[in-house]
Design a protein around this motif. Structure first.
Motif, mmCIF file in Angstrom:
data_model
loop_
_atom_site.group_PDB
_atom_site.id
_atom_site.type_symbol
_atom_site.label_atom_id
_atom_site.label_comp_id
_atom_site.label_asym_id
_atom_site.label_seq_id
_atom_site.Cartn_x
_atom_site.Cartn_y
_atom_site.Cartn_z
ATOM 1 N N ASP A 12 37.128 38.144 44.863
ATOM 2 C CA ASP A 12 36.815 38.429 46.424
ATOM 3 C C ASP A 12 37.062 37.017 47.211
ATOM 4 O OD1 ASP A 12 34.870 39.324 48.372
ATOM 5 O OD2 ASP A 12 34.647 41.093 47.239
ATOM 6 N N ASP A 13 37.149 37.551 48.271
ATOM 7 C CA ASP A 13 37.257 36.405 49.144
ATOM 8 C C ASP A 13 35.953 35.836 49.708
ATOM 9 O OD1 ASP A 13 37.272 38.757 50.851
ATOM 10 O OD2 ASP A 13 38.032 37.712 52.370
ATOM 11 N N GLU A 14 35.097 36.577 49.489
ATOM 12 C CA GLU A 14 33.608 36.125 50.046
ATOM 13 C C GLU A 14 32.901 35.632 48.873
ATOM 14 O OE1 GLU A 14 31.366 38.770 52.647
ATOM 15 O OE2 GLU A 14 33.101 40.112 52.696
ATOM 16 N N GLU A 15 32.355 34.255 49.060
ATOM 17 C CA GLU A 15 31.742 33.397 48.063
ATOM 18 C C GLU A 15 30.461 34.279 47.601
ATOM 19 O OE1 GLU A 15 30.540 31.258 45.031
ATOM 20 O OE2 GLU A 15 32.738 31.378 45.927
ATOM 21 N N ARG A 16 29.391 34.620 48.576
ATOM 22 C CA ARG A 16 28.406 35.457 48.414
ATOM 23 C C ARG A 16 28.463 36.743 47.607
ATOM 24 N NH1 ARG A 16 27.489 39.994 51.186
ATOM 25 N NH2 ARG A 16 28.915 40.585 52.808
ATOM 26 N N ILE A 17 29.664 37.237 47.654
ATOM 27 C CA ILE A 17 30.018 38.468 46.713
ATOM 28 C C ILE A 17 30.103 37.915 45.198
ATOM 29 C CG2 ILE A 17 31.527 40.531 46.104
ATOM 30 C CD1 ILE A 17 29.738 41.041 48.533
ATOM 31 N N THR A 34 37.462 34.208 41.534
ATOM 32 C CA THR A 34 38.081 33.327 42.246
ATOM 33 C C THR A 34 38.098 34.184 43.586
ATOM 34 O OG1 THR A 34 40.537 32.438 42.590
ATOM 35 C CG2 THR A 34 40.246 34.768 41.484
ATOM 36 N N SER A 35 38.668 33.316 44.680
ATOM 37 C CA SER A 35 38.985 33.755 46.054
ATOM 38 C C SER A 35 40.265 34.279 46.236
ATOM 39 C CB SER A 35 38.173 33.070 47.214
ATOM 40 O OG SER A 35 38.778 31.750 47.048
ATOM 41 N N SER A 36 41.374 34.000 45.279
ATOM 42 C CA SER A 36 42.606 33.691 45.417
ATOM 43 C C SER A 36 43.288 34.856 44.514
ATOM 44 C CB SER A 36 43.143 32.577 45.337
ATOM 45 O OG SER A 36 44.689 32.642 44.985
ATOM 46 N N GLY A 37 44.027 35.901 45.118
ATOM 47 C CA GLY A 37 44.647 36.749 44.390
ATOM 48 C C GLY A 37 45.855 36.133 43.363
ATOM 49 N N HIS A 38 46.224 35.123 44.143
ATOM 50 C CA HIS A 38 47.315 34.577 43.349
ATOM 51 C C HIS A 38 46.759 33.726 42.127
ATOM 52 C CE1 HIS A 38 50.523 35.425 46.367
ATOM 53 N NE2 HIS A 38 49.715 35.171 47.437
ATOM 54 N N GLU A 39 45.765 33.388 42.203
ATOM 55 C CA GLU A 39 45.068 32.473 41.052
ATOM 56 C C GLU A 39 44.760 33.479 40.273
ATOM 57 O OE1 GLU A 39 42.034 29.121 40.299
ATOM 58 O OE2 GLU A 39 41.389 30.486 41.652
ATOM 59 N N ALA A 40 44.213 34.760 40.569
ATOM 60 C CA ALA A 40 43.938 35.844 39.444
ATOM 61 C C ALA A 40 45.095 36.060 38.660
ATOM 62 C CB ALA A 40 43.174 36.823 40.164
ATOM 63 N N GLY A 60 46.070 36.838 52.320
ATOM 64 C CA GLY A 60 47.312 36.489 51.665
ATOM 65 C C GLY A 60 47.719 37.487 50.523
ATOM 66 N N MET A 61 46.805 38.101 49.862
ATOM 67 C CA MET A 61 47.286 39.047 48.685
ATOM 68 C C MET A 61 46.128 40.205 48.657
ATOM 69 S SD MET A 61 48.442 38.296 44.826
ATOM 70 C CE MET A 61 49.608 39.329 44.046
ATOM 71 N N SER A 62 46.480 41.603 48.984
ATOM 72 C CA SER A 62 45.439 42.690 48.684
ATOM 73 C C SER A 62 45.037 43.056 47.426
ATOM 74 C CB SER A 62 46.026 43.768 49.672
ATOM 75 O OG SER A 62 47.125 44.406 48.880
ATOM 76 N N GLY A 63 43.788 43.474 47.329
ATOM 77 C CA GLY A 63 43.542 43.939 45.857
ATOM 78 C C GLY A 63 44.501 44.901 45.284
ATOM 79 N N VAL A 64 45.214 45.744 46.087
ATOM 80 C CA VAL A 64 46.213 46.494 45.190
ATOM 81 C C VAL A 64 47.242 45.685 44.849
ATOM 82 C CG1 VAL A 64 47.987 48.323 45.913
ATOM 83 C CG2 VAL A 64 45.796 48.829 46.601
ATOM 84 N N GLU A 65 47.808 44.886 45.519
ATOM 85 C CA GLU A 65 48.838 43.954 45.130
ATOM 86 C C GLU A 65 48.484 43.000 43.916
ATOM 87 O OE1 GLU A 65 51.140 42.796 49.362
ATOM 88 O OE2 GLU A 65 49.265 41.818 48.726
ATOM 89 N N ASP A 89 45.517 54.871 52.860
ATOM 90 C CA ASP A 89 46.732 54.189 52.268
ATOM 91 C C ASP A 89 46.207 52.999 51.129
ATOM 92 O OD1 ASP A 89 48.143 55.125 54.058
ATOM 93 O OD2 ASP A 89 47.900 53.638 55.677
ATOM 94 N N ALA A 90 45.062 52.327 51.112
ATOM 95 C CA ALA A 90 44.507 51.620 49.979
ATOM 96 C C ALA A 90 44.338 52.352 48.698
ATOM 97 C CB ALA A 90 43.525 50.633 50.526
ATOM 98 N N VAL A 91 43.663 53.594 49.023
ATOM 99 C CA VAL A 91 43.062 54.479 47.976
ATOM 100 C C VAL A 91 44.490 55.056 47.119
ATOM 101 C CG1 VAL A 91 41.819 56.131 47.110
ATOM 102 C CG2 VAL A 91 41.039 54.923 49.261
ATOM 103 N N GLY A 92 45.394 55.540 47.960
ATOM 104 C CA GLY A 92 46.363 56.071 47.470
ATOM 105 C C GLY A 92 47.423 54.973 46.716
ATOM 106 N N ALA A 93 47.467 53.690 47.305
ATOM 107 C CA ALA A 93 48.268 52.760 46.699
ATOM 108 C C ALA A 93 47.796 52.293 45.273
ATOM 109 C CB ALA A 93 48.720 51.611 47.432
ATOM 110 N N SER A 94 46.291 52.267 45.330
ATOM 111 C CA SER A 94 45.563 51.889 44.054
ATOM 112 C C SER A 94 45.848 52.558 43.015
ATOM 113 C CB SER A 94 44.060 51.859 44.349
ATOM 114 O OG SER A 94 43.387 52.938 44.304
ATOM 115 N N VAL A 95 46.269 53.970 43.234
ATOM 116 C CA VAL A 95 46.880 54.927 41.977
ATOM 117 C C VAL A 95 48.215 54.653 41.774
ATOM 118 C CG1 VAL A 95 46.847 57.210 41.514
ATOM 119 C CG2 VAL A 95 45.040 56.748 42.681
ATOM 120 N N ASN A 96 48.952 54.812 42.948
ATOM 121 C CA ASN A 96 50.493 54.872 42.678
ATOM 122 C C ASN A 96 51.123 53.306 42.222
ATOM 123 O OD1 ASN A 96 50.368 57.407 43.344
ATOM 124 N ND2 ASN A 96 50.620 56.908 45.509
ATOM 125 N N GLU A 97 50.591 52.261 42.520
ATOM 126 C CA GLU A 97 51.054 51.172 42.234
ATOM 127 C C GLU A 97 50.063 50.331 41.179
ATOM 128 O OE1 GLU A 97 52.058 48.672 45.797
ATOM 129 O OE2 GLU A 97 52.004 50.587 47.117
#
Length: 310
Positions: A12-17, A34-40, A60-65, A89-97
């Motif tokens: 998540d990109d929010e440290e409080r979360i 981590t706040s970085s999708g690439h690091e994850a 930089g990188m969405s959750g679906v990506e 779009d995000a919900v659909g991509a979360s399933v399909n990708e």
């Protein structure tokens, strides 16, 4: 669960979360944040990670990506999308990708989030252990004796599916839900392809119930409805395998069918993987008991499922 604690990765990109999640899951496993999708993704590439919970809207990188890359590098890792923005779009991509296990909205209910992540961790630990013990073997032919049923009132979608699949796959057209249930009661079905035209109708509810009775059967939904609430319900309560907006793009449908048949073949030979398709209890009972004949079809399907388990 395996003897070692599960590894849970929160993105998540929010440290409080991230702080809230670290506190919530303290003592429940090895916690990475981590706040970085690439690091994850790099973490998943380098070491076993049992569950990845990722926010959707990040720079930089969405959750679906993130979850798509996680699935590519570590299929046994369970994937959960956690977001405050349930756009279609995000919900659909979360399933399909991303082929996610659950879609959880912020603000989350703490008990539900903990229970969901712990359930996902138990499944992943079993999958990692089973994969380590499983001998390498030849790939299963996903088309041998496979059966696909298409719930489609006018038959156009069924005709398209027949064109896309090899002759070894038997494609049956059912013009209504009753006919679909009859086929399911009589035969092992690899894939159900259903046109869903109503968010509150029998078909969407039936797909949720079906996954509880036949976890190995994969569902592909084709719909004109851009309804994120419908799709979230189908993910969490029905583990829908693909969701395509109508008219279904030919290539996306072909790829979805091929992936579904391959997954079905694996589920039939590796029963331990069925836990990955566990679903939440439906928020309401299926409305598919509105007519006597439909109720009889449901009863036949339930009896057939019970006989397979016995």
């Amino acid at each position: 669960m395996s003897a070692s604690p599960p590894c849970l990765l929160f993105v998540d990109d929010e440290e409080r979360i991230l702080r809230s999640l670290r506190m919530l899951f303290r003592g429940r496993g090895e916690i990475l944040t981590t706040s970085s999708g690439h690091e994850a993704v790099e973490w998943v590439r380098r070491r076993p990670v049992h569950v990845v919970v990722s926010d959707q809207r990040m720079p930089g990188m969405s959750g679906v990506e993130v979850l798509r890359e996680v699935a590519a590098h570590s299929p046994a890792t369970m994937r959960i999308l956690l977001t405050g923005y349930a756009d279609m779009d995000a919900v659909g991509a979360s399933v399909n990708e991303g082929e996610i296990y659950r879609f959880i909205e912020k603000p989350w209910a703490a008990q539900y989030l903990v229970e969901t992540v712990e359930q996902a961790a138990r499944v992943a630990c079993r999958d990692f252990d089973a994969a380590a013990r499983r001998p390498a073997g030849r790939a299963t032919d996903a088309t041998v004796a496979a059966r696909v049923v298409v719930l489609d009132d006018d038959g156009a979608l069924a005709a398209q599916v027949r064109e896309l699949l090899p002759a070894a796959v038997r494609v049956e057209h059912a013009p209504d839900l009753e006919g679909t249930l009859e086929v399911l009661a009589e035969h092992d079905v690899a894939v159900v392809i259903a046109r869903v035209s109503s968010a509150g109708g029998d078909v969407a509810d039936a797909l949720k119930q079906l996954k509880r009775l036949r976890p190995a059967t994969l569902a592909i939904v084709v719909s004109s409805l851009r309804d994120s609430r419908l799709l979230i319900g189908l993910i969490n309560e029905g583990q829908v395998f693909r969701f395509l907006l109508e008219p279904a793009p030919r290539e996306l449908l072909r790829r979805g069918l091929a992936a579904a048949l391959e997954r079905y073949a694996r589920l039939r030979t590796q029963s331990d993987l069925l836990q990955r398709h566990a679903v939440d209890a439906p928020r309401q009972e299926a409305v598919a008991t509105t007519t006597g004949r439909l109720l009889q079809a449901w009863r036949r399907l339930r009896e057939a499922a019970a006989l397979r388990i016995a």
